[in-house]
Motif scaffolding. Structure first.
Motif, mmCIF file in Angstrom:
data_model
loop_
_atom_site.group_PDB
_atom_site.id
_atom_site.type_symbol
_atom_site.label_atom_id
_atom_site.label_comp_id
_atom_site.label_asym_id
_atom_site.label_seq_id
_atom_site.Cartn_x
_atom_site.Cartn_y
_atom_site.Cartn_z
ATOM 1 N N TYR A 21 -16.340 -24.412 19.983
ATOM 2 C CA TYR A 21 -16.591 -23.333 19.030
ATOM 3 C C TYR A 21 -18.114 -23.662 18.400
ATOM 4 O O TYR A 21 -18.283 -24.750 17.929
ATOM 5 C CB TYR A 21 -15.486 -23.122 17.680
ATOM 6 N N VAL A 22 -18.663 -22.448 17.761
ATOM 7 C CA VAL A 22 -19.768 -22.641 16.853
ATOM 8 C C VAL A 22 -19.540 -22.031 15.593
ATOM 9 O O VAL A 22 -18.746 -21.152 15.657
ATOM 10 C CB VAL A 22 -21.076 -22.213 17.442
ATOM 11 N N ILE A 23 -20.131 -22.369 14.531
ATOM 12 C CA ILE A 23 -19.752 -21.611 13.120
ATOM 13 C C ILE A 23 -20.698 -20.456 12.980
ATOM 14 O O ILE A 23 -22.088 -20.586 13.250
ATOM 15 C CB ILE A 23 -20.221 -22.698 12.140
ATOM 16 N N ASP A 24 -19.963 -19.512 12.637
ATOM 17 C CA ASP A 24 -20.832 -18.122 12.361
ATOM 18 C C ASP A 24 -21.332 -18.209 11.065
ATOM 19 O O ASP A 24 -20.513 -17.815 10.006
ATOM 20 C CB ASP A 24 -19.756 -16.880 12.793
ATOM 21 N N ALA A 25 -22.362 -18.357 10.749
ATOM 22 C CA ALA A 25 -22.894 -18.673 9.572
ATOM 23 C C ALA A 25 -22.841 -17.430 8.629
ATOM 24 O O ALA A 25 -22.547 -17.545 7.437
ATOM 25 C CB ALA A 25 -24.547 -18.936 9.362
ATOM 26 N N ALA A 26 -23.093 -16.215 9.119
ATOM 27 C CA ALA A 26 -22.977 -14.942 8.392
ATOM 28 C C ALA A 26 -21.346 -14.752 7.820
ATOM 29 O O ALA A 26 -21.166 -14.036 6.721
ATOM 30 C CB ALA A 26 -23.446 -13.820 9.273
ATOM 31 N N ALA A 27 -20.380 -15.315 8.572
ATOM 32 C CA ALA A 27 -19.125 -15.056 8.289
ATOM 33 C C ALA A 27 -18.416 -16.408 7.430
ATOM 34 O O ALA A 27 -17.242 -16.422 7.229
ATOM 35 C CB ALA A 27 -18.171 -14.739 9.257
ATOM 36 N N SER A 28 -19.383 -17.253 7.266
ATOM 37 C CA SER A 28 -18.653 -18.548 6.597
ATOM 38 C C SER A 28 -19.203 -18.896 5.231
ATOM 39 O O SER A 28 -20.401 -18.153 4.644
ATOM 40 C CB SER A 28 -19.155 -19.730 7.498
ATOM 41 N N ASP A 29 -18.586 -19.738 4.570
ATOM 42 C CA ASP A 29 -19.091 -19.912 3.070
ATOM 43 C C ASP A 29 -18.859 -21.389 2.727
ATOM 44 O O ASP A 29 -17.613 -21.905 2.899
ATOM 45 C CB ASP A 29 -18.232 -18.896 2.290
ATOM 46 N N VAL A 30 -19.753 -21.940 2.308
ATOM 47 C CA VAL A 30 -19.652 -23.201 1.626
ATOM 48 C C VAL A 30 -20.083 -23.290 0.262
ATOM 49 O O VAL A 30 -20.956 -22.870 -0.320
ATOM 50 C CB VAL A 30 -20.437 -24.525 2.473
ATOM 51 N N SER A 31 -19.190 -24.232 -0.479
ATOM 52 C CA SER A 31 -19.334 -24.055 -2.181
ATOM 53 C C SER A 31 -19.181 -25.339 -2.685
ATOM 54 O O SER A 31 -18.220 -26.220 -1.974
ATOM 55 C CB SER A 31 -18.841 -23.098 -2.869
ATOM 56 N N ALA A 32 -19.780 -26.093 -3.754
ATOM 57 C CA ALA A 32 -19.462 -27.215 -4.483
ATOM 58 C C ALA A 32 -19.490 -26.697 -5.833
ATOM 59 O O ALA A 32 -20.395 -26.169 -6.487
ATOM 60 C CB ALA A 32 -20.640 -28.043 -4.344
ATOM 61 N N ARG A 177 -15.718 -26.877 -0.928
ATOM 62 C CA ARG A 177 -14.900 -25.853 -0.226
ATOM 63 C C ARG A 177 -15.706 -25.294 1.030
ATOM 64 O O ARG A 177 -16.873 -25.092 0.739
ATOM 65 C CB ARG A 177 -14.339 -24.826 -0.909
ATOM 66 N N ILE A 178 -15.080 -25.414 2.176
ATOM 67 C CA ILE A 178 -15.692 -24.744 3.112
ATOM 68 C C ILE A 178 -14.654 -23.750 3.864
ATOM 69 O O ILE A 178 -13.663 -24.047 3.988
ATOM 70 C CB ILE A 178 -16.106 -25.609 4.502
ATOM 71 N N ARG A 179 -15.300 -22.417 4.164
ATOM 72 C CA ARG A 179 -14.487 -21.398 4.947
ATOM 73 C C ARG A 179 -15.419 -21.189 6.020
ATOM 74 O O ARG A 179 -16.477 -20.722 6.001
ATOM 75 C CB ARG A 179 -14.490 -20.369 4.094
ATOM 76 N N ALA A 180 -15.106 -21.781 7.385
ATOM 77 C CA ALA A 180 -15.815 -21.837 8.656
ATOM 78 C C ALA A 180 -15.366 -20.762 9.431
ATOM 79 O O ALA A 180 -14.164 -21.157 9.967
ATOM 80 C CB ALA A 180 -15.933 -22.999 8.995
ATOM 81 N N ALA A 181 -16.128 -19.650 9.767
ATOM 82 C CA ALA A 181 -15.472 -18.899 10.874
ATOM 83 C C ALA A 181 -15.999 -19.559 12.248
ATOM 84 O O ALA A 181 -17.500 -19.614 12.321
ATOM 85 C CB ALA A 181 -16.265 -17.322 10.953
ATOM 86 N N LEU A 182 -15.133 -19.739 13.135
ATOM 87 C CA LEU A 182 -15.396 -20.398 14.174
ATOM 88 C C LEU A 182 -15.288 -19.329 15.498
ATOM 89 O O LEU A 182 -14.394 -18.800 15.731
ATOM 90 C CB LEU A 182 -14.332 -21.535 14.632
ATOM 91 N N VAL A 183 -16.343 -19.422 16.521
ATOM 92 C CA VAL A 183 -16.692 -18.442 17.309
ATOM 93 C C VAL A 183 -16.481 -19.202 18.756
ATOM 94 O O VAL A 183 -17.379 -20.102 18.630
ATOM 95 C CB VAL A 183 -17.949 -17.722 17.240
ATOM 96 N N PRO A 184 -15.582 -18.955 19.702
ATOM 97 C CA PRO A 184 -15.607 -19.609 21.065
ATOM 98 C C PRO A 184 -16.895 -19.534 21.735
ATOM 99 O O PRO A 184 -17.329 -18.469 21.577
ATOM 100 C CB PRO A 184 -14.463 -19.067 21.757
ATOM 101 N N VAL A 185 -17.254 -20.615 22.271
ATOM 102 C CA VAL A 185 -18.524 -20.770 23.267
ATOM 103 C C VAL A 185 -18.212 -21.173 24.842
ATOM 104 O O VAL A 185 -17.225 -21.828 24.750
ATOM 105 C CB VAL A 185 -19.563 -21.319 22.772
#
Length: 185
Positions: A21-32, A177-185
């Motif tokens: 999988y790769v991370i879809d940056a547009a659908a992901s969120d990382v915060s501190a 916190r990480i919310r990573a949208a994972l797209v199959p490759v």
């Protein structure tokens, strides 16, 4: 003798393929998030995230995960906080533009929950970190064809990464916190 030579081939036939999988940056969120004055908190966001994940279906304890954050793109609630976070007393983005989390071990605690052990690098300092994660679907059953989302959290001590400024104002513990949208490759 033929049976002994055929054994490795039989094991390979039954091995589950690795899921990529790769991370879809547009659908992901990382915060501190960090405590501020002990009464409130401040949250920085990292909008530029990239990475990949590989899951070995036949080895559920193995993971190949890389999450890369562009620290120069971080955002904060106000200009003063943003300048301090990007400055030399915190992330020092001029010298250390990238934050990296790399993991190779995963312990599934339920079919969707896991503890992912790896190393976090910020400001050129690398420390062990464990991400408590939840997948939207059982990741080892997804077959590598279904998009997944990984929601994870870890808590670090900012002092371990050389961020020691303002100890009476800014808390030591940082919740990432990480919310990573994972797209199959």
């Amino acid at each position: 003798m033929r049976v002994l030579r055929a054994l490795p081939a039989l094991f390979l036939l039954g091995a589950a393929p690795t899921q990529h999988y790769v991370i879809d940056a547009a659908a992901s969120d990382v915060s501190a998030r960090v405590a501020f004055f002990g009464l409130a908190s401040k949250t920085a966001r990292f909008p530029k995230v990239s990475g990949r994940i590989a899951l070995a279906g036949d080895k559920p304890d193995q993971i190949d995960l890389t999450v890369k954050l562009d620290a120069t793109a971080l955002t904060a609630p106000d200009k003063v906080t943003l300048a301090r976070l990007k400055g030399p007393k915190f992330f020092d983005t001029a010298r250390y533009p990238t934050i990296l989390f790399i993991a190779q071990r995963m312990q599934m605690t339920t079919e969707r929950d896991a503890r992912i052990a790896g190393q976090l690098t910020a400001r050129g300092i690398t420390r062990d970190a464990t991400l408590t994660a939840r997948f939207t679907a059982p990741p080892l059953r997804a077959g590598g064809r279904t998009p997944l989302t990984l929601d994870g959290e870890t808590v670090i001590d900012r002092r371990d990464f050389g961020m020691t400024a303002y100890p009476l104002i800014v808390g030591r513990k940082v919740t990432i916190r990480i919310r990573a949208a994972l797209v199959p490759v």
